[in-house]
Motif scaffolding. Structure first.
Motif, PDB file in Angstrom:
ATOM      1  N   ARG A 564       1.262  30.334  -7.555  1.00 31.17           N
ATOM      2  CA  ARG A 564       1.221  30.791  -8.941  1.00 31.17           C
ATOM      3  C   ARG A 564       1.380  29.552  -9.826  1.00 31.17           C
ATOM      4  O   ARG A 564       2.359  28.813  -9.716  1.00 31.17           O
ATOM      5  CB  ARG A 564       2.338  31.787  -9.234  1.00 31.17           C
ATOM      6  N   PHE A 565       0.395  29.345 -10.685  1.00 29.46           N
ATOM      7  CA  PHE A 565       0.398  28.198 -11.593  1.00 29.46           C
ATOM      8  C   PHE A 565       0.489  28.751 -13.005  1.00 29.46           C
ATOM      9  O   PHE A 565      -0.371  29.520 -13.432  1.00 29.46           O
ATOM     10  CB  PHE A 565      -0.889  27.390 -11.396  1.00 29.46           C
ATOM     11  N   LYS A 566       1.569  28.397 -13.702  1.00 28.88           N
ATOM     12  CA  LYS A 566       1.733  28.993 -15.030  1.00 28.88           C
ATOM     13  C   LYS A 566       2.288  27.990 -16.036  1.00 28.88           C
ATOM     14  O   LYS A 566       2.922  26.991 -15.683  1.00 28.88           O
ATOM     15  CB  LYS A 566       2.629  30.218 -14.959  1.00 28.88           C
ATOM     16  N   ARG A 567       2.006  28.314 -17.279  1.00 29.56           N
ATOM     17  CA  ARG A 567       2.562  27.575 -18.418  1.00 29.56           C
ATOM     18  C   ARG A 567       3.298  28.581 -19.280  1.00 29.56           C
ATOM     19  O   ARG A 567       2.721  29.586 -19.708  1.00 29.56           O
ATOM     20  CB  ARG A 567       1.458  26.905 -19.230  1.00 29.56           C
ATOM     21  N   GLU A 568       4.570  28.331 -19.513  1.00 31.39           N
ATOM     22  CA  GLU A 568       5.394  29.257 -20.279  1.00 31.39           C
ATOM     23  C   GLU A 568       6.330  28.462 -21.173  1.00 31.39           C
ATOM     24  O   GLU A 568       7.074  27.601 -20.699  1.00 31.39           O
ATOM     25  CB  GLU A 568       6.201  30.156 -19.330  1.00 31.39           C
ATOM     26  N   ASN A 569       6.228  28.740 -22.471  1.00 29.55           N
ATOM     27  CA  ASN A 569       7.056  28.036 -23.459  1.00 29.55           C
ATOM     28  C   ASN A 569       6.906  26.519 -23.339  1.00 29.55           C
ATOM     29  O   ASN A 569       7.880  25.766 -23.455  1.00 29.55           O
ATOM     30  CB  ASN A 569       8.524  28.434 -23.313  1.00 29.55           C
ATOM     31  N   GLY A 570       5.682  26.105 -23.072  1.00 24.33           N
ATOM     32  CA  GLY A 570       5.389  24.676 -23.012  1.00 24.33           C
ATOM     33  C   GLY A 570       5.672  24.020 -21.679  1.00 24.33           C
ATOM     34  O   GLY A 570       5.354  22.843 -21.491  1.00 24.33           O
ATOM     35  N   LEU A 571       6.281  24.748 -20.730  1.00 18.34           N
ATOM     36  CA  LEU A 571       6.598  24.183 -19.422  1.00 18.34           C
ATOM     37  C   LEU A 571       5.600  24.681 -18.381  1.00 18.34           C
ATOM     38  O   LEU A 571       5.227  25.855 -18.373  1.00 18.34           O
ATOM     39  CB  LEU A 571       8.021  24.561 -19.002  1.00 18.34           C
ATOM     40  N   VAL A 572       5.208  23.785 -17.487  1.00  9.53           N
ATOM     41  CA  VAL A 572       4.238  24.114 -16.449  1.00  9.53           C
ATOM     42  C   VAL A 572       4.944  24.110 -15.099  1.00  9.53           C
ATOM     43  O   VAL A 572       5.797  23.253 -14.829  1.00  9.53           O
ATOM     44  CB  VAL A 572       3.072  23.098 -16.452  1.00  9.53           C
ATOM     45  N   SER A 573       4.595  25.076 -14.243  1.00  6.66           N
ATOM     46  CA  SER A 573       5.217  25.131 -12.920  1.00  6.66           C
ATOM     47  C   SER A 573       4.216  25.576 -11.869  1.00  6.66           C
ATOM     48  O   SER A 573       3.235  26.268 -12.169  1.00  6.66           O
ATOM     49  CB  SER A 573       6.414  26.087 -12.922  1.00  6.66           C
ATOM     50  N   ILE A 574       4.476  25.148 -10.633  1.00  2.23           N
ATOM     51  CA  ILE A 574       3.733  25.612  -9.460  1.00  2.23           C
ATOM     52  C   ILE A 574       4.730  26.321  -8.555  1.00  2.23           C
ATOM     53  O   ILE A 574       5.727  25.725  -8.130  1.00  2.23           O
ATOM     54  CB  ILE A 574       3.095  24.446  -8.686  1.00  2.23           C
ATOM     55  N   GLU A 575       4.476  27.586  -8.264  1.00  7.57           N
ATOM     56  CA  GLU A 575       5.337  28.351  -7.369  1.00  7.57           C
ATOM     57  C   GLU A 575       4.557  28.673  -6.095  1.00  7.57           C
ATOM     58  O   GLU A 575       3.472  29.259  -6.157  1.00  7.57           O
ATOM     59  CB  GLU A 575       5.798  29.643  -8.042  1.00  7.57           C
TER      60      GLU A 575
END
Length: 580
Positions: A564-575
């Motif tokens: 899962r690749f997401k951007r939330e509130n300006g932060l990007v993460s790979i789960e």
């Protein structure tokens, strides 16, 4: 990060939509690179001109830019090589449907943007007066040459990022614009004499080919070379840096020829490479013609006066014995400026009298060859070999000295046997250092400020080896076509594509954009390093993009993992959701 007033106004749309798009890209790149400021740029050089390099992506993008009266460049800007010499289309035998019409469309679109149609891949070689020392150049060989041998400073820009700078006048103060980054990272010891232009070309390519994926080379291979001759001619310098740029080198240092880097003895080298006579001979053996040669091409990058005169001198030797080149099977590519000088001193007439075809405004790597005539090429340039064997033309290409090239030009039967296949001619890529990872985890990184929040789930397509879009990613299918690359034969369509950075040609963004326009591109792109070859396409077409992760995503994520690749509130993460 404070924006210059004019750049801020451009970003707000006060100078029209075209400069607004350009400003958004410049600012995105600055924020990704964590640039604290911007530099005022004196000159830009834009790549992506030939129909076969920019393709559908380039033509569609340029069409989108039209119709804006304010959308012209604000600094002197020149244009890279086109795909043909329009005065010699019949002699070139180009069979591509509507090629000249499409080529005119591209050049005229750049002309409307105020760009000078120099159509040269060697802006450092006569004909262009550049005031100042800060540039934004998007031609890989020109970047490496200027940073190495001149006082001009430029990052290794993509065609899009250079165009954005041309339209705004600004570039982020990062990379090689900062003195602390202009440091070599590889030591190269040359233990054999280099006597020809092709010797220097082979060395440059060999350095990039032998750089290891695990080496930390954020701006590409930047070698410090010792052991070269006390005198290196202009053409030899050009051959060396052009070939090194095949693998992303933006700059090099040559002991005794360039200013020594500060505290060179204290540098912690990523690795040391030793180039021996055996290495040189082995490369010549690997690259020698095996099977009949159909066409010989000289001038990649476009031939300097020295290269043209060397070729003419080699031909003169044969002419004295009554021999000449049959069927114009020797093509010499050069710039308009060098053509005019060579015409004035008699070199052009000598070449043509011997049977050669002299071409301007184009270059061997960006020309579409008629496959009813030409299926095995011979050149003296590793840059030409690198791209001619790629998906641009997919032509088996051999390499030899200019003198040996001329012998083949004069004698079509010098090499006999069946035409080699591409697999035999192709060069292997870098080896992978990836290992399989277990356990579910999440890593955080950064995204593009211009993008909104997103959340994407999909299978990751992962490599720790850079991807060369131009020529090695099929522009129609999105399949990676590079023998030896870990992802060779795989399509990037609908994947979350993870790789360190782009490599090779600065036209890469247009290839990626073309695939995205045709729905053959990835769902999202994740880079380990700041990548001006990839970021522009993602910024302009709003493809979810991530970079700057706390751990190397190329090593943390397995090829094929569900993520899962997401951007939330300006932060990007790979789960990591599921391991393969």
């Amino acid at each position: 990060m404070e924006l210059p007033q004019r750049l801020a106004e451009q970003l707000d749309g006060k100078e029209g939509p075209t400069r607004q798009k350009a400003a958004r890209l410049v600012v995105d790149l600055a924020r990704v690179a964590k640039a604290a400021s911007f530099v005022d740029v004196d000159h830009a050089h834009v790549s992506g001109v030939s129909v076969i390099t920019g393709g559908h992506g380039l033509r569609t993008f340029l069409k989108d830019l039209s119709g804006d009266d304010q959308g012209t460049v604000v600094i002197p800007t020149t244009l890279n090589s086109a795909g043909c010499d329009r005065e010699k289309m019949e002699e070139m035998g180009i069979a591509w449907p509507n090629f000249l019409e499409q080529q005119f469309e591209i050049v005229q679109a750049y002309d409307r943007l105020g760009i000078e149609s120099t159509l040269s891949c060697t802006p450092y070689d006569r004909g262009i007066e550049i005031e100042g020392e800060t540039a934004s150049w998007a031609e890989s060989n020109a970047v490496c040459f200027s940073n190495t041998w001149t006082s001009l400073i430029t990052n290794r820009e993509s065609g899009l990022s250079a165009l954005a700078t041309a339209l705004t006048g600004y570039a982020p103060a990062w990379g090689l614009h900062l003195e602390e980054n202009r440091r070599p990272n590889i030591r190269v010891v040359v233990e054999c004499p280099l006597e020809t232009l092709s010797d220097y070309s082979i060395l440059g390519d060999w350095i990039g080919k032998n750089a290891k994926p695990e080496w930390n080379l954020p701006f590409g291979p930047m070698p410090y070379i010792s052991g070269l001759d006390p005198f290196i001619s202009f053409a030899r310098k050009k051959a060396l840096t052009a070939a090194a740029a095949n693998y992303g080198s933006p700059m090099m240092w040559v002991e005794g020829h360039t200013t020594a880097p500060q505290d060179v003895d204290a540098i912690e080298w990523e690795g040391t490479l030793t180039f021996t006579q055996h290495d040189l001979q082995q490369r010549y053996e690997d690259l020698s013609p095996k099977g009949q040669v159909d066409l010989i091409v000289i001038g990649c990058p476009q031939a300097s006066l020295e290269e043209m005169r060397t070729t003419a001198a080699a031909l003169r030797t044969h002419m004295e014995f009554g021999d000449a080149v049959p069927n114009q099977r020797l093509w010499v590519f050069t710039s308009k400026e060098n053509y005019n000088l060579a015409e004035a001193d008699g070199t052009v007439s000598m070449l043509e009298e011997a049977g050669a075809l002299v071409l301007v405004d184009t270059c061997p790597e960006v020309t579409p060859y008629n496959r009813n005539k030409y299926n095995h090429l011979l050149t003296n340039s590793m840059k030409a070999e690198h791209y001619l064997t790629s998906g641009l033309n997919r032509i088996p290409t051999s390499v030899a000295t200019i003198e040996e090239c001329v012998r083949h030009a004069v004698d079509p039967m010098r090499a006999t046997g069946p035409t080699p296949t591409l697999s035999q001619a192709a060069h292997g890529g870098q080896t992978s250092a990836k290992t399989h990872q277990d356990g579910l985890t999440t890593i955080n990184g950064s995204g593009l400020n211009s993008q909104d929040d997103f959340c994407i789930e999909g299978r990751a397509m992962v490599t720790d080896v850079p991807i060369t879009y131009l020529g090695y990613v099929n522009r129609d299918t999105g399949v990676i076509e590079e023998t030896g690359h870990p992802l060779d034969g795989r399509a990037i369509e609908n994947t979350i594509l993870i790789y360190p950075k782009g490599s090779g040609s600065t036209v890469a963004p247009y290839v990626l954009m073309g695939l995205l326009y045709q729905k053959k591109g990835p769902l999202a792109v994740i880079n380990r390093d700041v990548c001006p070859l990839t970021l522009p396409a993602c910024s302009l077409l709003n493809v979810p993009y991530g970079h700057g992760f706390e751990q190397d995503p190329c090593m943390v994520v397995n090829d094929g993992d569900l993520i899962r690749f997401k951007r939330e509130n300006g932060l990007v993460s790979i789960e990591i959701l599921e391991r393969v």
